[in-house]
Design an enzyme around this catalytic site. Sequence first.
Site, short mmCIF file in Angstrom:
data_model
loop_
_atom_site.label_atom_id
_atom_site.label_comp_id
_atom_site.label_asym_id
_atom_site.label_seq_id
_atom_site.Cartn_x
_atom_site.Cartn_y
_atom_site.Cartn_z
CD GLU A 110 -26.04 -14.98 14.84
OE1 GLU A 110 -25.49 -16.09 14.96
OE2 GLU A 110 -25.78 -14.00 15.57
CG ASP A 148 -20.73 -19.81 19.75
OD1 ASP A 148 -19.78 -20.31 20.41
OD2 ASP A 148 -21.43 -18.89 20.21
#
Length: 154
Positions: free
Chosen positions: A28, A37
């Site tokens: 991540e 994202d």
Amino acid sequence: MTDIKKQVFGLIGSGVLAISAAVVGYFEGKRNYAYLDVVGVPTICYGHTSGVALGDYMTDEECLTLLRNDLNVYYKAVVDSVNVQMTEVQTAALVSFAYNVGIGAFKKSTLLKKLNAGDRIGACDELRRWVNAGGKPWKGLINRREVERWMCQL
């Protein structure tokens, strides 16, 4: 990918959450400011999405606390859903997977059905199906799933 595998080996015996945190953190990354994202979801810290708005900021310590709290939730979901014995590394693989795809998707997955039916190899192989974001394969997800699959088989 060799780096994360070395980290995982080094953490064996440290517990599921320590291993999960290493894997989630590796894939991540961490951003203290909220961002969108790859599919446009507001995200902060180590991939946290719940209640995030663009413009949000968290300190490093707040990000670590958020990650610990999140991993506890995903850990509980995994252990409550799996009815076969697993090693800490196998469990950490599933916690990382559930963290990435969500608890609902994990609980409905063929992976979980196969695992609970005793087909561990088939379950681990299911991880390779979860590599798309926004309808297309992403190299980062392909790499993550290969590491999770490797962990799932340990």
